[in-house]
Design a protein around this motif. Structure first.
Motif, mmCIF file in Angstrom:
data_model
loop_
_atom_site.group_PDB
_atom_site.id
_atom_site.type_symbol
_atom_site.label_atom_id
_atom_site.label_comp_id
_atom_site.label_asym_id
_atom_site.label_seq_id
_atom_site.Cartn_x
_atom_site.Cartn_y
_atom_site.Cartn_z
ATOM 1 N N LEU A 134 0.834 -1.195 0.000
ATOM 2 C CA LEU A 134 0.000 0.000 0.000
ATOM 3 C C LEU A 134 0.871 1.248 0.000
ATOM 4 O O LEU A 134 1.921 1.293 0.634
ATOM 5 N N THR A 135 0.391 2.265 -0.696
ATOM 6 C CA THR A 135 1.102 3.538 -0.684
ATOM 7 C C THR A 135 0.820 4.252 0.626
ATOM 8 O O THR A 135 -0.112 3.892 1.375
ATOM 9 N N ASP A 136 1.589 5.276 0.931
ATOM 10 C CA ASP A 136 1.349 6.059 2.143
ATOM 11 C C ASP A 136 -0.034 6.704 2.113
ATOM 12 O O ASP A 136 -0.707 6.810 3.132
ATOM 13 N N TYR A 137 -0.461 7.131 0.936
ATOM 14 C CA TYR A 137 -1.793 7.723 0.780
ATOM 15 C C TYR A 137 -2.889 6.719 1.149
ATOM 16 O O TYR A 137 -3.826 7.034 1.873
ATOM 17 N N GLN A 138 -2.774 5.490 0.658
ATOM 18 C CA GLN A 138 -3.766 4.454 0.964
ATOM 19 C C GLN A 138 -3.761 4.122 2.450
ATOM 20 O O GLN A 138 -4.819 3.953 3.060
ATOM 21 N N LYS A 139 -2.578 4.032 3.054
ATOM 22 C CA LYS A 139 -2.484 3.767 4.491
ATOM 23 C C LYS A 139 -3.145 4.877 5.304
ATOM 24 O O LYS A 139 -3.803 4.616 6.311
ATOM 25 N N ASP A 140 -2.981 6.121 4.860
ATOM 26 C CA ASP A 140 -3.582 7.258 5.558
ATOM 27 C C ASP A 140 -5.104 7.196 5.497
ATOM 28 O O ASP A 140 -5.793 7.458 6.488
ATOM 29 N N ILE A 141 -5.658 6.827 4.352
ATOM 30 C CA ILE A 141 -7.118 6.707 4.217
ATOM 31 C C ILE A 141 -7.642 5.593 5.122
ATOM 32 O O ILE A 141 -8.662 5.755 5.796
ATOM 33 N N ILE A 142 -6.971 4.464 5.165
ATOM 34 C CA ILE A 142 -7.389 3.354 6.027
ATOM 35 C C ILE A 142 -7.318 3.767 7.492
ATOM 36 O O ILE A 142 -8.227 3.502 8.280
ATOM 37 N N ARG A 143 -6.255 4.457 7.892
ATOM 38 C CA ARG A 143 -6.101 4.908 9.270
ATOM 39 C C ARG A 143 -7.234 5.864 9.660
ATOM 40 O O ARG A 143 -7.839 5.730 10.720
ATOM 41 N N LYS A 144 -7.572 6.804 8.777
ATOM 42 C CA LYS A 144 -8.643 7.766 9.066
ATOM 43 C C LYS A 144 -9.993 7.061 9.181
ATOM 44 O O LYS A 144 -10.807 7.401 10.028
ATOM 45 N N ALA A 145 -10.236 6.069 8.330
ATOM 46 C CA ALA A 145 -11.495 5.320 8.400
ATOM 47 C C ALA A 145 -11.586 4.552 9.711
ATOM 48 O O ALA A 145 -12.645 4.502 10.343
#
Length: 126
Positions: free
Chosen positions: A5-16
């Motif tokens: 996963l990219t950092d962007y994808q990880k950030d979206i998952i973390r926020k969710a």
């Protein structure tokens, strides 16, 4: 080795995940019986039954007002994740969800049988 996963994808998952929490919700079913003496099927009494289930809930990003015959109505959305064991209760006729004093209608149900889960997408009832 590269990350899946990219950092962007990880950030979206973390926020969710930050917006999701475990809680009990009420599945409320309201039924009525017809008056046998009324030719037009006027109802005589309403019966309410409530089932409390354990879930994970997420309040969505969509929030605002929608217009109806009664004027502006507050609108919002809710995503509920729960065990597939509760499918019969959730899919029964004339049910709605209550959480934190608010009522939500069931918009769509997504079934994930391999995980024994279902995701219920709800809309706030004015």
């Amino acid at each position: 080795m590269t990350a899946l996963l990219t950092d962007y994808q990880k950030d979206i998952i973390r926020k969710a995940r930050e917006r999701t929490y475990s809680t009990d919700i009420s599945i409320v079913r309201v039924t009525s019986s017809p008056n046998v003496g009324d030719a037009y099927g006027k109802t005589t009494s309403k019966t309410t039954s409530t089932t409390v289930i354990k879930t994970n809930v997420t309040f969505g990003q969509r929030y605002g007002f929608r217009s109806s015959e009664a004027g502006l109505i507050e609108a919002g959305d809710l995503i509920v994740t729960t065990s597939l064991d509760h499918k019969a209760t959730v899919t029964a006729d004339k049910v709605h969800i209550e959480i934190e004093g608010n009522k939500y209608s069931i918009g769509a149900i997504e079934i994930y049988s391999e995980a024994n889960e279902m995701v219920i997408r709800c809309n706030r009832i004015g």
